[in-house]
Scaffold this motif. Structure first.
Motif, PDB file in Angstrom:
ATOM      1  N   VAL A 116      72.615   3.317  -8.650  1.00  0.00           N
ATOM      2  CA  VAL A 116      71.580   4.471  -7.070  1.00  0.00           C
ATOM      3  C   VAL A 116      70.504   4.137  -6.839  1.00  0.00           C
ATOM      4  O   VAL A 116      69.801   3.524  -6.976  1.00  0.00           O
ATOM      5  CB  VAL A 116      71.670   5.551  -8.531  1.00  0.00           C
ATOM      6  N   PHE A 117      70.562   4.603  -5.509  1.00  0.00           N
ATOM      7  CA  PHE A 117      69.979   4.338  -4.538  1.00  0.00           C
ATOM      8  C   PHE A 117      69.229   6.551  -4.026  1.00  0.00           C
ATOM      9  O   PHE A 117      70.271   7.330  -4.356  1.00  0.00           O
ATOM     10  CB  PHE A 117      70.716   4.111  -2.857  1.00  0.00           C
ATOM     11  N   SER A 118      68.015   6.375  -4.490  1.00  0.00           N
ATOM     12  CA  SER A 118      67.742   7.725  -4.969  1.00  0.00           C
ATOM     13  C   SER A 118      66.503   8.548  -3.828  1.00  0.00           C
ATOM     14  O   SER A 118      65.535   7.749  -4.253  1.00  0.00           O
ATOM     15  CB  SER A 118      67.581   8.675  -6.017  1.00  0.00           C
ATOM     16  N   SER A 119      66.507   8.547  -2.297  1.00  0.00           N
ATOM     17  CA  SER A 119      65.258   8.640  -1.682  1.00  0.00           C
ATOM     18  C   SER A 119      65.050   9.477  -1.143  1.00  0.00           C
ATOM     19  O   SER A 119      65.180  10.470  -0.646  1.00  0.00           O
ATOM     20  CB  SER A 119      65.475   7.573  -0.808  1.00  0.00           C
ATOM     21  N   LEU A 120      64.192  10.327  -1.508  1.00  0.00           N
ATOM     22  CA  LEU A 120      62.760  11.199  -1.295  1.00  0.00           C
ATOM     23  C   LEU A 120      63.784  13.070  -2.028  1.00  0.00           C
ATOM     24  O   LEU A 120      63.669  13.504  -0.850  1.00  0.00           O
ATOM     25  CB  LEU A 120      62.315  11.597  -0.257  1.00  0.00           C
ATOM     26  N   ALA A 121      64.594  13.049  -3.151  1.00  0.00           N
ATOM     27  CA  ALA A 121      65.481  13.954  -3.662  1.00  0.00           C
ATOM     28  C   ALA A 121      64.709  14.357  -4.741  1.00  0.00           C
ATOM     29  O   ALA A 121      64.702  15.273  -5.086  1.00  0.00           O
ATOM     30  CB  ALA A 121      66.829  13.161  -3.867  1.00  0.00           C
ATOM     31  N   LEU A 122      64.412  13.416  -6.046  1.00  0.00           N
ATOM     32  CA  LEU A 122      64.888  13.790  -7.584  1.00  0.00           C
ATOM     33  C   LEU A 122      62.706  14.952  -7.400  1.00  0.00           C
ATOM     34  O   LEU A 122      62.772  15.287  -8.400  1.00  0.00           O
ATOM     35  CB  LEU A 122      64.228  12.350  -7.861  1.00  0.00           C
ATOM     36  N   ALA A 148      62.297   6.180  -4.875  1.00  0.00           N
ATOM     37  CA  ALA A 148      62.033   7.189  -3.773  1.00  0.00           C
ATOM     38  C   ALA A 148      61.176   9.017  -4.086  1.00  0.00           C
ATOM     39  O   ALA A 148      62.446   9.229  -4.171  1.00  0.00           O
ATOM     40  CB  ALA A 148      61.573   6.444  -2.348  1.00  0.00           C
ATOM     41  N   THR A 149      60.543   8.348  -4.507  1.00  0.00           N
ATOM     42  CA  THR A 149      59.520  10.078  -5.227  1.00  0.00           C
ATOM     43  C   THR A 149      58.406  10.282  -4.704  1.00  0.00           C
ATOM     44  O   THR A 149      57.241   9.578  -4.461  1.00  0.00           O
ATOM     45  CB  THR A 149      59.783  10.647  -6.181  1.00  0.00           C
ATOM     46  N   LEU A 150      57.851  12.037  -4.366  1.00  0.00           N
ATOM     47  CA  LEU A 150      56.531  11.891  -3.789  1.00  0.00           C
ATOM     48  C   LEU A 150      55.716  12.906  -5.402  1.00  0.00           C
ATOM     49  O   LEU A 150      56.646  12.598  -5.987  1.00  0.00           O
ATOM     50  CB  LEU A 150      56.855  13.138  -2.748  1.00  0.00           C
ATOM     51  N   LEU A 151      54.658  12.488  -4.395  1.00  0.00           N
ATOM     52  CA  LEU A 151      53.598  12.654  -5.986  1.00  0.00           C
ATOM     53  C   LEU A 151      52.694  13.691  -5.467  1.00  0.00           C
ATOM     54  O   LEU A 151      52.987  14.137  -4.269  1.00  0.00           O
ATOM     55  CB  LEU A 151      52.729  11.611  -6.259  1.00  0.00           C
ATOM     56  N   ASP A 152      51.772  13.817  -6.198  1.00  0.00           N
ATOM     57  CA  ASP A 152      51.340  15.632  -6.647  1.00  0.00           C
ATOM     58  C   ASP A 152      50.073  14.806  -5.404  1.00  0.00           C
ATOM     59  O   ASP A 152      49.471  16.384  -4.620  1.00  0.00           O
ATOM     60  CB  ASP A 152      50.560  15.879  -7.500  1.00  0.00           C
ATOM     61  N   ASP A 153      49.982  14.254  -4.838  1.00  0.00           N
ATOM     62  CA  ASP A 153      48.621  14.498  -3.743  1.00  0.00           C
ATOM     63  C   ASP A 153      48.787  13.950  -2.295  1.00  0.00           C
ATOM     64  O   ASP A 153      48.129  14.014  -1.647  1.00  0.00           O
ATOM     65  CB  ASP A 153      47.829  12.672  -3.771  1.00  0.00           C
ATOM     66  N   SER A 154      50.736  14.225  -2.356  1.00  0.00           N
ATOM     67  CA  SER A 154      50.894  14.559  -0.780  1.00  0.00           C
ATOM     68  C   SER A 154      50.721  15.572   0.213  1.00  0.00           C
ATOM     69  O   SER A 154      50.395  16.364  -0.454  1.00  0.00           O
ATOM     70  CB  SER A 154      52.364  14.084  -1.542  1.00  0.00           C
ATOM     71  N   LEU A 155      50.450  15.721   1.224  1.00  0.00           N
ATOM     72  CA  LEU A 155      49.704  16.704   2.339  1.00  0.00           C
ATOM     73  C   LEU A 155      48.256  17.309   1.449  1.00  0.00           C
ATOM     74  O   LEU A 155      48.482  18.304   1.276  1.00  0.00           O
ATOM     75  CB  LEU A 155      50.561  17.678   2.445  1.00  0.00           C
ATOM     76  N   TRP A 156      47.525  16.256   1.519  1.00  0.00           N
ATOM     77  CA  TRP A 156      46.312  16.782   0.503  1.00  0.00           C
ATOM     78  C   TRP A 156      45.742  17.592   1.937  1.00  0.00           C
ATOM     79  O   TRP A 156      45.005  18.733   1.682  1.00  0.00           O
ATOM     80  CB  TRP A 156      45.782  15.869  -0.334  1.00  0.00           C
ATOM     81  N   GLN A 157      45.672  16.666   3.107  1.00  0.00           N
ATOM     82  CA  GLN A 157      44.707  17.485   3.804  1.00  0.00           C
ATOM     83  C   GLN A 157      45.303  19.068   4.535  1.00  0.00           C
ATOM     84  O   GLN A 157      44.478  19.659   4.925  1.00  0.00           O
ATOM     85  CB  GLN A 157      44.974  16.295   5.297  1.00  0.00           C
ATOM     86  N   LEU A 158      46.681  18.766   4.386  1.00  0.00           N
ATOM     87  CA  LEU A 158      47.297  20.661   4.892  1.00  0.00           C
ATOM     88  C   LEU A 158      47.049  21.285   3.472  1.00  0.00           C
ATOM     89  O   LEU A 158      46.653  22.502   3.862  1.00  0.00           O
ATOM     90  CB  LEU A 158      48.689  20.612   4.669  1.00  0.00           C
ATOM     91  N   ARG A 159      46.797  21.019   2.114  1.00  0.00           N
ATOM     92  CA  ARG A 159      46.644  21.932   1.266  1.00  0.00           C
ATOM     93  C   ARG A 159      45.277  22.017   1.330  1.00  0.00           C
ATOM     94  O   ARG A 159      44.754  23.512   0.872  1.00  0.00           O
ATOM     95  CB  ARG A 159      46.443  21.160  -0.208  1.00  0.00           C
ATOM     96  N   ALA A 160      44.213  21.935   2.187  1.00  0.00           N
ATOM     97  CA  ALA A 160      42.427  21.730   1.470  1.00  0.00           C
ATOM     98  C   ALA A 160      42.601  22.639   3.122  1.00  0.00           C
ATOM     99  O   ALA A 160      41.631  23.549   2.658  1.00  0.00           O
ATOM    100  CB  ALA A 160      42.230  20.120   2.070  1.00  0.00           C
ATOM    101  N   ALA A 161      43.034  23.046   4.166  1.00  0.00           N
ATOM    102  CA  ALA A 161      42.926  23.004   5.158  1.00  0.00           C
ATOM    103  C   ALA A 161      43.451  24.650   4.797  1.00  0.00           C
ATOM    104  O   ALA A 161      42.002  25.058   5.304  1.00  0.00           O
ATOM    105  CB  ALA A 161      43.842  23.217   6.778  1.00  0.00           C
TER     106      ALA A 161
END
Length: 271
Positions: A116-122, A148-161
């Motif tokens: 199984v290949f799963s990129s940025l879906a889970l 591959a999956t995203l973790l919770d620090d993703s887009l931290w700059q946008l969140r802070a702004a």
């Protein structure tokens, strides 16, 4: 294993990604880079080496990776939650069987696939442990799962702004690494190979980042606070204040950086 990490309206999720399908690839530079990195973890297995090898692209989206994956198996299946994505995937001419379905309730028999290949879906799953258990179920003994999956620090700059603008995050929530490890353990997966990487994308101006997020249909899917704006701020005024706040992250070369935290994983099912 039934514990929910987040609440996601699956019908709305399918509509968002389906509506973005036709222009998704034009905004998916990051997704394509991550998928390529995941491909490099997989062994090459050309068609003809074993005529029985079967593979699954879980969350195949527009089918960007289907032609390449098709060279690594005799029978390829692409699954996605959004019918609109599958319509675009059908145009690839990869020969893959395309199926509409949910990662947490896979419409496949036990032991159906060699890999199984799963990129940025889970990361969109409400019950990640359930999704991993389903992956383990449909893979044959000795089979491999690459994700591959995203973790919770993703887009931290946008969140802070955004926090400076109205005190809300306005950024989708993802698992922390310990939560991901807990979900894998709950699914019965031992000794996973996990590699965490920070991807940094550079933009000249903030609207380019916002257009990419909207263009792939991934803006504000599971952040409850994003659905309401504070009184007294029009949409234009909020975006102006957001752009001003994001200026704090402009680099010496003049570019604005958006950071994603990605986990690349390799799992094996015991024989």
């Amino acid at each position: 294993m039934a514990e929910r990490f987040q609440t996601v309206d699956k019908a709305q999720l399918a509509r968002r990604f389906g509506a973005a399908a036709r222009h998704y690839d034009a905004h998916a530079r990051f997704q394509q880079e991550v998928g390529q990195a995941l491909l490099e973890l997989m062994p090459d297995r050309p068609v003809g080496t074993d005529l029985t090898v079967s593979g699954l692209d879980l969350g195949c989206g527009t089918g960007f990776f289907l032609p390449t994956l098709a060279t690594r198996c005799a029978e390829l299946t692409g699954l996605d939650l959004a019918p609109g994505m599958l319509e675009q995937a059908a145009l690839r001419g990869s020969g893959a069987r395309l199926v509409c379905g949910d990662a947490e309730q896979l419409p496949f028999a036990d032991n159906a696939f060699d890999w199984v290949f799963s990129s940025l879906a889970l990361q969109w799953c409400e019950r990640p442990a359930q999704a991993f258990a389903e992956l383990l179920r449909v893979v044959k003994p000795g089979g491999q799962i690459f994700f591959a999956t995203l973790l919770d620090d993703s887009l931290w700059q946008l969140r802070a702004a955004w926090q400076q603008v109205d005190g809300r995050a306005h950024v989708n929530r993802f698992l922390s690494l310990p939560q991901l490890e807990q979900a894998l353990a709950a699914a019965g997966i031992s000794a996973p190979e996990l590699r965490c990487i920070t991807w940094e994308l550079a933009y000249l101006e903030l609207p380019q980042l916002l257009r990419d997020l909207k263009g792939i249909g991934a803006n504000q899917i599971n952040d409850e606070g994003a659905r309401s704006a504070p009184a007294g701020l029009s949409g234009r005024a909020r975006l102006q204040r957001l752009a001003q706040a994001y200026e704090a992250f402009r680099q010496p070369d003049g570019q604005l950086v958006a950071s994603y935290r990605v986990c690349l994983g390799h799992l094996g099912k015991p024989c």
